[in-house]
Write a protein that holds these residues in place. Structure first.
Motif, PDB file in Angstrom:
ATOM      1  N   VAL A   6      -6.942   9.104   1.548  1.00 21.15           N
ATOM      2  CA  VAL A   6      -7.734  10.335   1.492  1.00 21.15           C
ATOM      3  C   VAL A   6      -6.775  11.509   1.634  1.00 21.15           C
ATOM      4  CG1 VAL A   6      -9.544  11.701   2.621  1.00 21.15           C
ATOM      5  CG2 VAL A   6      -9.787   9.218   2.421  1.00 21.15           C
TER       6      VAL A   6
ATOM      7  N   THR B 191     -11.733  17.385   1.246  1.00 23.93           N
ATOM      8  CA  THR B 191     -11.069  16.083   1.229  1.00 23.93           C
ATOM      9  C   THR B 191     -11.506  15.341  -0.020  1.00 23.93           C
ATOM     10  OG1 THR B 191     -12.773  15.011   2.597  1.00 23.93           O
ATOM     11  CG2 THR B 191     -10.866  15.958   3.750  1.00 23.93           C
TER      12      THR B 191
ATOM     13  N   GLU C  96      -6.253  15.956   1.706  1.00 23.53           N
ATOM     14  CA  GLU C  96      -6.826  17.250   2.069  1.00 23.53           C
ATOM     15  C   GLU C  96      -6.271  18.295   1.121  1.00 23.53           C
ATOM     16  OE1 GLU C  96      -6.077  20.543   5.593  1.00 23.53           O
ATOM     17  OE2 GLU C  96      -5.586  18.453   5.976  1.00 23.53           O
TER      18      GLU C  96
ATOM     19  N   PRO D 286     -16.758  11.727   9.902  1.00 20.92           N
ATOM     20  CA  PRO D 286     -16.226  10.758   8.943  1.00 20.92           C
ATOM     21  C   PRO D 286     -15.981  11.364   7.563  1.00 20.92           C
ATOM     22  CG  PRO D 286     -18.544  10.339   9.377  1.00 20.92           C
ATOM     23  CD  PRO D 286     -18.123  11.452  10.280  1.00 20.92           C
TER      24      PRO D 286
ATOM     25  N   CYS E 261      -5.752   9.888   9.566  1.00 25.25           N
ATOM     26  CA  CYS E 261      -6.663   8.854  10.071  1.00 25.25           C
ATOM     27  C   CYS E 261      -7.454   8.163   8.958  1.00 25.25           C
ATOM     28  CB  CYS E 261      -7.602   9.451  11.113  1.00 25.25           C
ATOM     29  SG  CYS E 261      -8.677  10.722  10.460  1.00 25.25           S
ATOM     30  N   ALA E 262      -7.203   8.535   7.704  1.00 29.77           N
ATOM     31  CA  ALA E 262      -7.951   7.941   6.589  1.00 29.77           C
ATOM     32  C   ALA E 262      -6.993   7.675   5.422  1.00 29.77           C
ATOM     33  CB  ALA E 262      -9.083   8.876   6.166  1.00 29.77           C
TER      34      ALA E 262
ATOM     35  N   ARG F  96     -10.282  11.697  -2.758  1.00 32.82           N
ATOM     36  CA  ARG F  96      -9.461  10.516  -3.001  1.00 32.82           C
ATOM     37  C   ARG F  96      -9.461  10.260  -4.504  1.00 32.82           C
ATOM     38  NH1 ARG F  96     -12.637   6.237  -4.298  1.00 32.82           N
ATOM     39  NH2 ARG F  96     -14.788   6.259  -3.568  1.00 32.82           N
TER      40      ARG F  96
ATOM     41  N   VAL G 274      -4.569  12.577   4.737  1.00 33.54           N
ATOM     42  CA  VAL G 274      -5.284  12.669   6.013  1.00 33.54           C
ATOM     43  C   VAL G 274      -4.837  11.471   6.842  1.00 33.54           C
ATOM     44  CG1 VAL G 274      -7.564  12.642   7.115  1.00 33.54           C
ATOM     45  CG2 VAL G 274      -7.227  13.869   4.953  1.00 33.54           C
TER      46      VAL G 274
ATOM     47  N   ARG H  92     -15.014  14.229  -1.125  1.00 37.64           N
ATOM     48  CA  ARG H  92     -15.636  13.624   0.056  1.00 37.64           C
ATOM     49  C   ARG H  92     -16.289  14.637   0.987  1.00 37.64           C
ATOM     50  NH1 ARG H  92     -12.724  11.266   3.543  1.00 37.64           N
ATOM     51  NH2 ARG H  92     -13.947   9.398   3.855  1.00 37.64           N
TER      52      ARG H  92
END
Length: 106
Positions: free
Chosen positions: A66, A78, A68, A106, A62-63, A80, A60, A95
């Protein structure tokens, strides 16, 4: 969340948001997610090789850290990697789960 049955899933934990998201899925969606995780995700995870293309596992943007997982045409989860709690077994922290809309928060 994930069924026991004859399959053994690696250690995992679910963030509170994942647990809440899961309750909004239909029984058929929950069943499909379980089947994809147990029949494809877990076996691929155990090989240590890249995930099969059909799972469309990707980071992902922006993270960092993490990932997908695509489990249906509009089904995403999602996750991790967590700290290993059982020697030799990857620990997964789930998540979020739902449609592509899970990427708006978030």
């Amino acid at each position: 969340m994930l069924p026991g049955g004859t399959h053994h899933a690696p250690p995992f934990e679910a963030c509170p948001r994942f647990t809440a998201d899961l309750q909004h899925l239909t029984p058929a969606q929950r069943q499909r997610f379980r089947r994809v995780v147990l029949d494809a995700f877990v076996p691929d995870l155990r090989t240590g090789r890249p995930f099969r293309p059909g799972l469309r596992v990707k980071g992902v943007r922006c993270a960092p850290g993490v990932y997908e997982l695509t489990w249906a045409p509009d089904g995403r989860a999602t996750w991790r990697y967590g700290r290993m709690v059982v020697a030799g077994e990857q620990h997964i922290v789930w998540r979020r789960i739902g449609t592509h809309d899970i990427f708006t928060g978030p």
